[in-house]
Design a protein around this motif. Structure first.
Motif, PDB file in Angstrom:
ATOM      1  N   SER A 450      31.226  23.374  31.242  1.00  0.00           N
ATOM      2  CA  SER A 450      30.669  22.024  31.185  1.00  0.00           C
ATOM      3  C   SER A 450      31.596  21.090  30.434  1.00  0.00           C
ATOM      4  O   SER A 450      31.881  19.966  30.875  1.00  0.00           O
ATOM      5  CB  SER A 450      29.315  22.037  30.469  1.00  0.00           C
ATOM      6  OG  SER A 450      28.416  22.857  31.160  1.00  0.00           O
ATOM      7  N   ILE A 451      32.071  21.561  29.286  1.00  0.00           N
ATOM      8  CA  ILE A 451      32.912  20.684  28.473  1.00  0.00           C
ATOM      9  C   ILE A 451      34.265  20.464  29.130  1.00  0.00           C
ATOM     10  O   ILE A 451      34.838  19.380  29.050  1.00  0.00           O
ATOM     11  CB  ILE A 451      33.002  21.245  27.035  1.00  0.00           C
ATOM     12  CG1 ILE A 451      31.606  21.104  26.413  1.00  0.00           C
ATOM     13  CG2 ILE A 451      34.052  20.527  26.213  1.00  0.00           C
ATOM     14  CD1 ILE A 451      31.454  21.598  25.035  1.00  0.00           C
ATOM     15  N   ALA A 452      34.742  21.500  29.854  1.00  0.00           N
ATOM     16  CA  ALA A 452      36.001  21.328  30.574  1.00  0.00           C
ATOM     17  C   ALA A 452      35.844  20.245  31.648  1.00  0.00           C
ATOM     18  O   ALA A 452      36.714  19.371  31.801  1.00  0.00           O
ATOM     19  CB  ALA A 452      36.421  22.640  31.213  1.00  0.00           C
ATOM     20  N   PHE A 453      34.714  20.279  32.360  1.00  0.00           N
ATOM     21  CA  PHE A 453      34.438  19.208  33.336  1.00  0.00           C
ATOM     22  C   PHE A 453      34.434  17.857  32.633  1.00  0.00           C
ATOM     23  O   PHE A 453      34.952  16.867  33.141  1.00  0.00           O
ATOM     24  CB  PHE A 453      33.080  19.431  34.000  1.00  0.00           C
ATOM     25  CG  PHE A 453      33.152  20.227  35.267  1.00  0.00           C
ATOM     26  CD1 PHE A 453      33.917  19.773  36.329  1.00  0.00           C
ATOM     27  CD2 PHE A 453      32.457  21.410  35.405  1.00  0.00           C
ATOM     28  CE1 PHE A 453      33.977  20.504  37.500  1.00  0.00           C
ATOM     29  CE2 PHE A 453      32.515  22.149  36.573  1.00  0.00           C
ATOM     30  CZ  PHE A 453      33.288  21.699  37.617  1.00  0.00           C
ATOM     31  N   GLY A 454      33.818  17.855  31.457  1.00  0.00           N
ATOM     32  CA  GLY A 454      33.741  16.625  30.680  1.00  0.00           C
ATOM     33  C   GLY A 454      35.123  16.106  30.338  1.00  0.00           C
ATOM     34  O   GLY A 454      35.400  14.909  30.470  1.00  0.00           O
ATOM     35  N   ALA A 455      36.020  17.032  29.940  1.00  0.00           N
ATOM     36  CA  ALA A 455      37.366  16.618  29.572  1.00  0.00           C
ATOM     37  C   ALA A 455      38.054  15.965  30.767  1.00  0.00           C
ATOM     38  O   ALA A 455      38.669  14.897  30.648  1.00  0.00           O
ATOM     39  CB  ALA A 455      38.155  17.825  29.081  1.00  0.00           C
ATOM     40  N   VAL A 456      37.929  16.594  31.945  1.00  0.00           N
ATOM     41  CA  VAL A 456      38.557  16.030  33.144  1.00  0.00           C
ATOM     42  C   VAL A 456      37.989  14.632  33.412  1.00  0.00           C
ATOM     43  O   VAL A 456      38.729  13.675  33.667  1.00  0.00           O
ATOM     44  CB  VAL A 456      38.305  16.945  34.362  1.00  0.00           C
ATOM     45  CG1 VAL A 456      38.840  16.299  35.628  1.00  0.00           C
ATOM     46  CG2 VAL A 456      38.943  18.301  34.141  1.00  0.00           C
ATOM     47  N   HIS A 457      36.661  14.529  33.309  1.00  0.00           N
ATOM     48  CA  HIS A 457      35.977  13.264  33.557  1.00  0.00           C
ATOM     49  C   HIS A 457      36.498  12.178  32.625  1.00  0.00           C
ATOM     50  O   HIS A 457      36.886  11.092  33.057  1.00  0.00           O
ATOM     51  CB  HIS A 457      34.470  13.501  33.332  1.00  0.00           C
ATOM     52  CG  HIS A 457      33.567  12.510  33.980  1.00  0.00           C
ATOM     53  ND1 HIS A 457      32.365  12.149  33.425  1.00  0.00           N
ATOM     54  CD2 HIS A 457      33.653  11.815  35.126  1.00  0.00           C
ATOM     55  CE1 HIS A 457      31.770  11.264  34.213  1.00  0.00           C
ATOM     56  NE2 HIS A 457      32.521  11.061  35.254  1.00  0.00           N
ATOM     57  N   TYR A 550      35.336  10.941  20.538  1.00  0.00           N
ATOM     58  CA  TYR A 550      35.662  11.921  21.584  1.00  0.00           C
ATOM     59  C   TYR A 550      34.906  13.222  21.376  1.00  0.00           C
ATOM     60  O   TYR A 550      34.498  13.868  22.331  1.00  0.00           O
ATOM     61  CB  TYR A 550      37.172  12.183  21.609  1.00  0.00           C
ATOM     62  CG  TYR A 550      37.888  11.188  22.474  1.00  0.00           C
ATOM     63  CD1 TYR A 550      38.106  11.458  23.821  1.00  0.00           C
ATOM     64  CD2 TYR A 550      38.316   9.977  21.968  1.00  0.00           C
ATOM     65  CE1 TYR A 550      38.744  10.542  24.628  1.00  0.00           C
ATOM     66  CE2 TYR A 550      38.944   9.055  22.766  1.00  0.00           C
ATOM     67  CZ  TYR A 550      39.163   9.338  24.098  1.00  0.00           C
ATOM     68  OH  TYR A 550      39.773   8.422  24.906  1.00  0.00           O
ATOM     69  N   VAL A 551      34.729  13.594  20.100  1.00  0.00           N
ATOM     70  CA  VAL A 551      33.965  14.816  19.819  1.00  0.00           C
ATOM     71  C   VAL A 551      32.561  14.658  20.402  1.00  0.00           C
ATOM     72  O   VAL A 551      32.069  15.518  21.131  1.00  0.00           O
ATOM     73  CB  VAL A 551      33.903  15.088  18.298  1.00  0.00           C
ATOM     74  CG1 VAL A 551      33.055  16.324  18.037  1.00  0.00           C
ATOM     75  CG2 VAL A 551      35.306  15.261  17.741  1.00  0.00           C
ATOM     76  N   GLY A 552      31.946  13.509  20.097  1.00  0.00           N
ATOM     77  CA  GLY A 552      30.607  13.238  20.629  1.00  0.00           C
ATOM     78  C   GLY A 552      30.601  13.250  22.149  1.00  0.00           C
ATOM     79  O   GLY A 552      29.706  13.823  22.773  1.00  0.00           O
ATOM     80  N   ASP A 553      31.639  12.634  22.744  1.00  0.00           N
ATOM     81  CA  ASP A 553      31.715  12.583  24.204  1.00  0.00           C
ATOM     82  C   ASP A 553      31.760  13.985  24.803  1.00  0.00           C
ATOM     83  O   ASP A 553      31.047  14.300  25.752  1.00  0.00           O
ATOM     84  CB  ASP A 553      32.960  11.805  24.643  1.00  0.00           C
ATOM     85  CG  ASP A 553      32.793  10.308  24.406  1.00  0.00           C
ATOM     86  OD1 ASP A 553      31.653   9.886  24.131  1.00  0.00           O
ATOM     87  OD2 ASP A 553      33.785   9.573  24.490  1.00  0.00           O
ATOM     88  N   PHE A 554      32.613  14.835  24.229  1.00  0.00           N
ATOM     89  CA  PHE A 554      32.719  16.203  24.760  1.00  0.00           C
ATOM     90  C   PHE A 554      31.388  16.933  24.655  1.00  0.00           C
ATOM     91  O   PHE A 554      30.937  17.568  25.602  1.00  0.00           O
ATOM     92  CB  PHE A 554      33.791  16.998  23.999  1.00  0.00           C
ATOM     93  CG  PHE A 554      35.193  16.646  24.411  1.00  0.00           C
ATOM     94  CD1 PHE A 554      35.543  16.594  25.750  1.00  0.00           C
ATOM     95  CD2 PHE A 554      36.155  16.356  23.457  1.00  0.00           C
ATOM     96  CE1 PHE A 554      36.828  16.259  26.129  1.00  0.00           C
ATOM     97  CE2 PHE A 554      37.438  16.019  23.834  1.00  0.00           C
ATOM     98  CZ  PHE A 554      37.785  15.970  25.165  1.00  0.00           C
ATOM     99  N   VAL A 555      30.771  16.845  23.485  1.00  0.00           N
ATOM    100  CA  VAL A 555      29.517  17.574  23.269  1.00  0.00           C
ATOM    101  C   VAL A 555      28.452  17.088  24.248  1.00  0.00           C
ATOM    102  O   VAL A 555      27.632  17.859  24.730  1.00  0.00           O
ATOM    103  CB  VAL A 555      29.040  17.402  21.810  1.00  0.00           C
ATOM    104  CG1 VAL A 555      27.662  18.024  21.626  1.00  0.00           C
ATOM    105  CG2 VAL A 555      30.026  18.043  20.865  1.00  0.00           C
ATOM    106  N   SER A 556      28.520  15.805  24.562  1.00  0.00           N
ATOM    107  CA  SER A 556      27.542  15.221  25.469  1.00  0.00           C
ATOM    108  C   SER A 556      27.492  15.970  26.806  1.00  0.00           C
ATOM    109  O   SER A 556      26.451  16.020  27.454  1.00  0.00           O
ATOM    110  CB  SER A 556      27.915  13.757  25.690  1.00  0.00           C
ATOM    111  OG  SER A 556      26.931  13.116  26.429  1.00  0.00           O
TER     112      SER A 556
END
Lengths: 651, 157
Positions: A450-457, A550-556
């Protein structure tokens, strides 16, 4: 694939041809007007619009009448309703077709006729109601089986009827005993009242009545001399007569419902005329000249010029130029392929892009598709929605906006099915399937994914911000606000993971330096808009602080996992109950099936609603936050969407 | 059998059962309150505009999901209960049920308040009622997180 190119025009024409011009423009449809009353010069121009205002009021009252007619006639509508109506859908009509259809009935005269009939019916019904009320009030007197004229008063005797509240009647009867020449007779008692016949000698009649009044007496007078039952019968006959009259009127009203389709067309047509007059207020008109400013899609320019040539034969002046990206008034229309276009409503719900920006729809659509499926992952759910939406698209004739919405879910259901296969989920755990991710155990791999998808996004969003900066020739922003952030964030991630996982020291130290260069760069350039050197540095440090965001964004993005699990386990819980019920034999099987159907349907709805909302959130907050501002004005074509019919697609 | 002996022998299953009950109880209470107050607000709209029933129903039901999450946790816990459970395992399960119990209770009530505000949007500006739904579902995020945490804890027991 993007924002539709616009052209801005200034049109000066003769006021005498205004009507003709406005009509032609409405038929042209794809023109968006700027409200010239906002221009400063507007106050200096001697305006000439009084006529339009009264015409507007007239249209509005006409529309009100048509709405009223529709409400009155709707109960007698014989056209199919419900599923069948949905299948047939609304008629597809162009504006001239609407006009022609409306013109085939004289709806203004019909309104007058219906209004008269309706008033007559209302009047008759209210008379019936009054009579019924009278009958009800008289009922307690029916036991008086003598002709009422025998009860009339003479020179010597005062004889009258009346009621007294039950609570007071014993006291009243007691008080009456004091009168030597008066008497009473209780005729009936109903509810809270007692019904009396009073007789009194003239000599004490006045005093007698005064006494009675003190006990809440109220007199009842009958106008005719026959018995009460006779009166009741007469009233009953009168009611019957009125009822037949109502039916007569009704027989004239009901057939008018056959014309409902035409009245509906009239409503749709007249509401377009109303829009035309209302919009014309945005043009500036003097006695001689009318000034119109507006925007048209660039591809329609030739058509537009041709239209003006044909309509304004007595001459006009037109200035046309490319809409400027600096002009905040340029209306925005989005044009994309079918897949991307389904997602445009998500963009519109947030805000449309401004003319200088890019249309974000094609960029977020694939992510949206993937994320939605991840959060509502189930093979069976996906297939149900897929089949359902395909059936609707094939058989139902929907309005274009609705159709787009159904198509949107049709696409998403494919993603749901694919992710359902990844998670091995079919109605939760109904059928055990091999899974790439075992939802009972593989929480951590799912979270990482999930977080990897988030990083790409996120990085894709950041990249778009860089692309936009470069497109505008602003290489500084591209380097300072995008490249440095890439270096700092990606460097920090790889450095952190590398240290933990014990990757080769070379990778660790390289990424460490990339991170440091990025961070230093951010500190040095993040505050470049501040005035003093101290301010620049302080703002620079502050902008580096945004890295915590960014930390918050990833966790989201962990919600991608959480929602996927939640939906799956609700499904599992449903199956658990069903198995328990079914285990009880045939008696349990039927309620088991009911529970299965109802709760799984509910879970489909709930999973999809959550997925819709949370995917939108990831798009709006995390993704758009990186590059998108928006604030564009939607392009408003010069027509009003009809209520009871629809315009052809691409009309 | 003294109380201590009883507790040592059956404490595990008692605490585990208490966890299951608590998850269903508190999340259920929260949802009942939430759906209740949202339902009152929804009924107010229907007086004037009965055709908005379907849309108001969605907003009313949103705070109802917490009860469902609590119920699902209760079921999963129930499956794992055995009479001879050790005390520490029972305690672990009890604690695992706490996230959804507490977050379920409070988030349902808070979500109901947002739902009511969303019902106001529905009453006055129907076009934008989806936005009201979105606001309300945002509150649900935390119930989902609590549910997933409870679930992970229990499945790892």
């Amino acid at each position: 694939m993007a924002i539709v190119q616009m052209k801005r025009f200034e049109l000066f024409s003769f006021s005498q041809s205004a009507q003709k011009l406005h009509r032609a423009l409405q038929l042209f449809r794809d023109v968006h007007f700027y409200d010239l009353r906002r221009e400063e010069q507007a106050e200096e121009i001697p305006l000439h619009q009084a006529l339009d205002i009264s015409a507007l009021e007239e249209k509005e009252s006409l529309l009100g009448n048509l709405r009223w007619m529709h409400r009155v006639l709707e109960p007698y509508d014989t056209r199919p309703k419900g599923l069948k109506a949905m299948k047939e859908g609304l008629d597809v009509l162009t504006l001239p077709e609407l006009e022609a259809k409306a013109a085939s009935v004289d709806y203004k005269a019909d309104f007058k006729r219906l209004n008269t009939l309706y008033r007559k019916k209302e009047d008759l019904e209210s008379r019936i109601h009054t009579l019924e009320e009278t009958i009800r009030e008289r009922r307690p007197w029916e036991v008086l089986d003598v002709p009422l004229k025998t009860l009339s008063s003479g020179n010597m005797v005062d004889m009258f009827l009346g009621t007294v509240p039950k609570k007071l009647s014993p006291a009243m009867e007691e008080a009456v005993e004091e009168f030597a020449l008066s008497s009473l007779e209780r005729v009936n008692e109903v509810g809270q009242s007692d019904y009396y016949l009073f007789i009194s000698h003239r000599s004490e009649a006045e005093a007698f009545r005064d006494t009675l009044r003190r006990y809440g007496f109220s007199e009842v007078v009958f106008s005719k001399g026959t018995t009460v039952s006779e009166l009741q019968k007469e009233a009953g006959a009168e009611i019957e007569k009125l009822r037949t009259e109502v039916e007569e009127v009704q027989k004239q009203i009901v057939p008018m419902a056959e014309n409902l389709p035409y009245y509906e067309a009239a409503y749709d047509y007249e509401s377009n005329l109303q829009l035309k007059i209302d919009t014309a207020k945005q043009f500036l008109r003097t006695e001689k000249v009318e000034w119109i400013r507006g925007y048209i899609p660039a591809e329609k320019e030739t058509d537009f010029r041709k239209l003006l040539d044909e309509t304004l034969s007595e001459g006009y002046h037109l200035e046309m130029e490319e809409a400027s990206v600096e002009d905040p008034q340029v209306p925005i229309a989005l044009k994309n392929n079918k897949f991307v276009d389904s997602f445009a409503s998500i963009t519109a719900m947030y805000t449309l892009p401004t003319y200088g920006e890019i249309d974000p729809t094609p960029f977020f659509a694939p992510f949206y598709w993937v994320f939605f499926g991840m959060m509502a992952a189930d093979i069976a759910y996906g297939l149900i929605v897929l089949v359902g939406t395909l059936l609707v698209l094939k058989f139902a004739n929907l309005k274009p906006a609705m159709r787009k919405f159904v198509r949107f879910f049709c696409y998403l259901s494919v993603s749901m099915t694919i992710w359902g296969a990844f998670y091995g989920s079919f109605f939760g755990d109904l059928i055990p399937l091999p899974a790439v991710f075992d939802t009972q155990k593989d929480f951590i791999p799912m979270l990482i994914m999930s977080i990897a998808f988030g990083a790409v996004h996120l990085f894709f969003g950041l990249g778009l911000s860089g692309y936009m900066a470069l497109k505008q020739g602003d290489w500084q922003s591209a380097v300072y606000d995008v490249l440095f952030w890439y270096m700092a964030v990606i460097g920090a991630c790889v450095f952190g993971i590398g240290t933990m996982m014990g990757l080769s020291p070379m990778i660790v130290s390289v990424t460490k330096w990339i991170m440091i260069v990025g961070m230093v760069g951010i500190v040095l350039t993040g505050g470049r808009e501040a005035q003093s050197i101290g301010g620049k540095l302080a703002m620079g440090v502050y902008s580096l602080y945004n890295i915590t965001g960014y930390v918050g964004d990833f966790v989201s993005y962990s919600r991608l996992m959480a929602l996927g699990l939640a939906g799956g386990f609700i499904g599992l819980a449903v199956n658990l109950i069903v198995r328990m019920l079914a285990g009880a034999g045939i008696i349990g099987l039927i309620p088991g099936i009911v529970v299965f159907v109802v709760f799984h349907l509910f879970n489909i709805f709930l999973s999809m609603l959550s997925a819709y909302v949370h995917t939108s959130r990831l798009t709006y907050v995390e993704f758009f936050g990186k590059f998108y501002e928006g604030g564009g004005i939607p392009f408003r074509p010069f027509v009003k969407e009809p209520k009871y019919s629809q315009f052809p697609e691409n009309y | 059998m003294t109380l201590t002996e009883f507790f040592i022998q059956y404490g595990g299953v008692v605490l585990g059962g208490l966890g299951a009950s608590l998850a269903v109880l508190m999340a259920g209470i929260g949802s009942a309150i939430g759906v209740g107050i949202a339902g009152q607000a929804a009924a107010g709209i229907i007086i004037e505009e009965p055709e908005k029933f379907g849309k108001s129903l969605v907003l009313q039901l949103l705070p109802g999901t917490q009860g469902l999450y609590g119920f699902a946790i209760g079921l999963v816990v129930m499956l794992g209960l055995t009479p001879d459970m050790p005390l520490q395992k029972g305690l672990y399960i009890f604690v695992s049920a706490l996230p959804i119990a507490f977050v379920g209770l409070f988030s349902a009530i808070e979500q109901a308040k947002v739902s009511i505000a969303g019902l106001n949007i529905l009453a006055k500006n129907e076009e934008h009622q989806t936005k009201g739904i979105i606001y309300a579902v945002m509150v649900e995020t935390y119930a989902i997180l609590a549910f997933v945490m409870s679930l992970i804890l229990i499945l790892r027991a």
